[in-house]
Write a protein that holds these residues in place. Structure first.
Motif, mmCIF file in Angstrom:
data_model
loop_
_atom_site.group_PDB
_atom_site.id
_atom_site.type_symbol
_atom_site.label_atom_id
_atom_site.label_comp_id
_atom_site.label_asym_id
_atom_site.label_seq_id
_atom_site.Cartn_x
_atom_site.Cartn_y
_atom_site.Cartn_z
ATOM 1 N N ALA A 122 0.908 -1.122 0.070
ATOM 2 C CA ALA A 122 -0.009 0.116 -0.050
ATOM 3 C C ALA A 122 0.855 1.471 0.121
ATOM 4 O O ALA A 122 0.677 2.280 -0.788
ATOM 5 C CB ALA A 122 -0.933 0.075 1.414
ATOM 6 N N LEU A 123 1.898 1.207 0.773
ATOM 7 C CA LEU A 123 2.929 2.110 0.773
ATOM 8 C C LEU A 123 3.331 2.648 -0.602
ATOM 9 O O LEU A 123 3.540 3.843 -0.984
ATOM 10 C CB LEU A 123 3.985 2.159 1.749
ATOM 11 C CG LEU A 123 3.812 2.507 3.157
ATOM 12 C CD1 LEU A 123 4.923 1.824 4.247
ATOM 13 C CD2 LEU A 123 3.529 3.847 3.442
ATOM 14 N N VAL A 124 3.906 1.694 -1.421
ATOM 15 C CA VAL A 124 4.349 2.171 -2.450
ATOM 16 C C VAL A 124 3.513 2.299 -3.703
ATOM 17 O O VAL A 124 3.860 3.331 -4.363
ATOM 18 C CB VAL A 124 5.205 0.534 -3.165
ATOM 19 C CG1 VAL A 124 5.359 0.719 -4.517
ATOM 20 C CG2 VAL A 124 5.990 0.008 -2.165
ATOM 21 N N LEU A 125 1.976 2.109 -3.655
ATOM 22 C CA LEU A 125 1.178 2.126 -4.693
ATOM 23 C C LEU A 125 0.306 3.258 -4.201
ATOM 24 O O LEU A 125 -0.798 3.452 -4.926
ATOM 25 C CB LEU A 125 0.237 0.880 -4.902
ATOM 26 C CG LEU A 125 1.153 -0.221 -5.541
ATOM 27 C CD1 LEU A 125 0.374 -1.370 -5.763
ATOM 28 C CD2 LEU A 125 1.710 0.173 -6.941
ATOM 29 N N ALA A 126 0.441 3.994 -3.053
ATOM 30 C CA ALA A 126 -0.356 5.173 -2.555
ATOM 31 C C ALA A 126 -0.427 6.204 -3.462
ATOM 32 O O ALA A 126 0.604 6.434 -4.361
ATOM 33 C CB ALA A 126 0.011 5.460 -1.233
#
Length: 545
Positions: A122-126
């Motif tokens: 989620a952090l990468v694709l936020a």
């Protein structure tokens, strides 16, 4: 709690990438409603790379190569820059997924492992940097990627592997890849965590991991030099030193003391200190010591990042859950050690949950945005026509002025303030005016006027913009300033290649305009008398004798 099936874990990570990445791409463009300047900055750098320029060598930026290459690769593959950004994030997620998988299956168990995997992907694709502002923005996207790389490297180094998942060589390679990513994207993280990571490996006597890490790191450096030239390292260091010495951007947020004991952070600091105490009292001296060594890095990175979002609390919670002792160990206040660490982990998650919720839900908010409220960020630039900005922020022009300039009688009633200082350039006083909104409208106006009489500048013209950032060359179809800075920090980057200096009369940032003009006056340039417009001045540069 039991160990995780490696196959099932890999499938879940792949599914998360497909879901969050697919939701991001499904909108058909990139729609932002905050930090438009940061988006323009990213677009500017990627556009230059698509044209063949190399970061640090051909333009100045403290943002490392690895933070830009994934987006540039996708832009060169045919995506518009808006979609290329989202596709670039998917590429980063695919690269980092094996490392996340390794941590989740070899270091963690049960719910902790699943939470770690979901949070990292989620952090990468936020599509937001964090905090509790419900918005969509690309701002500081590289910080999100850097946190994931830091999480991976720290946990692989500190937490011993499960007995049936011992592979020190692979661990060393993954740690080296993560550290290389940090060094070549956001070196703040590398500086903050490199020493604790190496010490953790030494304390665990992970000799194979250290050796293979050094070899993998050297190979990474060699590959970068092969593709981009050895000079990129010296140029990168030069850009970083420029920013470190800059008066405009030494630290972009709260003072360091507030990051430690301010109302927003004090509970987090107390939780971190208690965590060190409880770990050591529960017989985990090494884990406690290493956490104590990591804390200054957590604080330093938070201090250096705009918004001061303490994402290290995510890692703290995972770290504590990974080091829980068996029941019956007594710690502070005669509490059970396992329960105490569970409680501290819960508090850590609770403190960062608003930011985390914002991050996880951002792709879905992006998909549901009402596109009628948006316009193309650079409407006259077809290469960038899938990047959209919120109309009320980008195309409605508001400015902040000194009211006493219009009502002189007020001057006698004002207190002394730096905000009242008048900026001058070559003896001419400039209006005390700063844009509040309407960046796109203003930059489009300037780009259009520069092509019209009395300016009549050709497409190959390179402009030195005396402001923090500008979209003028992209909107107007002009040449990018070779050696210039898409985001200004200090000095006169690229001035030797400029044909003219553009001075806005109502700047995006008065502070940055003042710094740029001061540096220009010290450069000893010969310029012609300014060509005037109601919104800007242009000083043609005289070259030669």
């Amino acid at each position: 709690m039991g160990k995780i099936s490696s196959t099932r874990y890999a499938l879940v990570l792949a599914g998360l990438i497909a879901l969050l990445g697919g939701v991001g791409l499904a909108k058909g463009g990139l729609y932002i409603d905050r930090f438009e300047g940061d988006t323009a900055y990213m677009v500017d750098m990627v556009a230059r790379m698509v044209m063949g320029q190399v970061p640090h060598v051909d333009f100045e930026t403290p943002i490392g190569l690895m933070a830009l290459v994934p987006v540039a690769v996708m832009a060169k593959a045919g995506f518009g820059i808006g979609q290329a950004f989202i596709a670039g994030q998917i590429l980063v997620a695919l690269i980092l997924a094996p490392m996340v998988w390794r941590v989740g299956t070899s270091r963690l168990t049960g719910v902790t492992s699943w939470v770690f995997g979901v949070v990292c992907i989620a952090l990468v694709l936020a599509l937001v940097h964090g905090e509790d502002m419900l918005s969509v923005s690309v701002s500081m996207y590289y910080n999100r990627w850097a946190w994931v790389m830091a999480f991976v490297a720290i946990l692989l180094a500190v937490v011993p592997p499960h007995d049936d998942h011992v592979n020190p060589r692979l661990d060393g390679v993954f740690i080296a890849l993560a550290l290389t990513g940090l060094a070549m994207s956001k070196p703040t993280y590398f500086v903050a965590f490199f020493v604790p990571i190496v010490l953790a490996l030494v304390m665990r006597r992970a000799v194979s991991s250290l050796v293979f890490g050094v070899i993998a790191g050297a190979l990474c450096a060699a590959l970068i030099a092969l593709f981009f030239g050895v000079g990129i390292f010296e140029a990168y260091i030069g850009d970083l030193l420029t920013v470190a010495r800059s008066e405009t951007r030494a630290a972009p947020g709260l003072p360091l003391a507030q990051i430690i004991n301010g109302p927003q952070f004090l509970v987090a600091t107390i939780v971190a200190i208690l965590s060190v105490v409880v770990l050591r009292q529960s017989g985990q001296d090494r884990a406690g010591l290493l956490l104590m060594l990591l804390l200054p890095g957590f604080i330093y990175v938070t201090y250096q990042n705009f918004g001061n979002d303490p994402k290290w609390l995510i890692l703290l919670a995972i770290y504590l859950l990974a080091h829980r002792p068996a029941r019956g160990v007594r710690v502070l206040f005669n509490a059970d050690g396992k329960s105490a660490l569970n409680a501290l982990a819960l508090v850590s998650f609770a403190l960062i949950m608003p930011s985390l919720q914002n991050i996880v839900t951002s792709p879905f908010r992006h998909l549901s945005e009402n596109t009628q409220n948006y316009s193309v960020l650079m409407s006259d630039a077809p290469k960038f026509n899938d990047v959209f900005a919120f109309n009320e922020r980008s195309n409605v022009v508001f400015a902040r002025r000194i009211l006493a300039d219009e009502i002189p009688a007020l001057d006698d009633y004002q207190a002394e303030s730096k905000a009242r200082e008048v900026t001058t350039f070559l003896g001419e006083a400039l209006p005390r005016c700063a844009l509040v909104s309407g960046d796109t409208a203003v930059d489009t106006y300037i780009a259009d006027r520069l092509k019209q009489s009395p300016f009549n500048f050709a497409p190959e013209t390179q402009f030195y913009m005396a402001d923090v950032a500008s979209m003028v060359w992209m909107i107007g179809g002009f040449a990018p300033l070779k050696g210039g800075a898409p985001w200004y920090y200090a000095g006169t980057p690229g001035l030797e290649n400029a044909d003219a200096i553009v001075v806005p009369l109502c700047a995006h940032s008065v502070q940055y305009r003042k710094a740029a003009l001061s540096a220009l006056e010290g450069a000893g340039l010969r310029v012609l008398a300014p060509i005037r417009d109601d919104l800007f001045l242009v000083y043609p540069i005289v070259r030669g004798d």
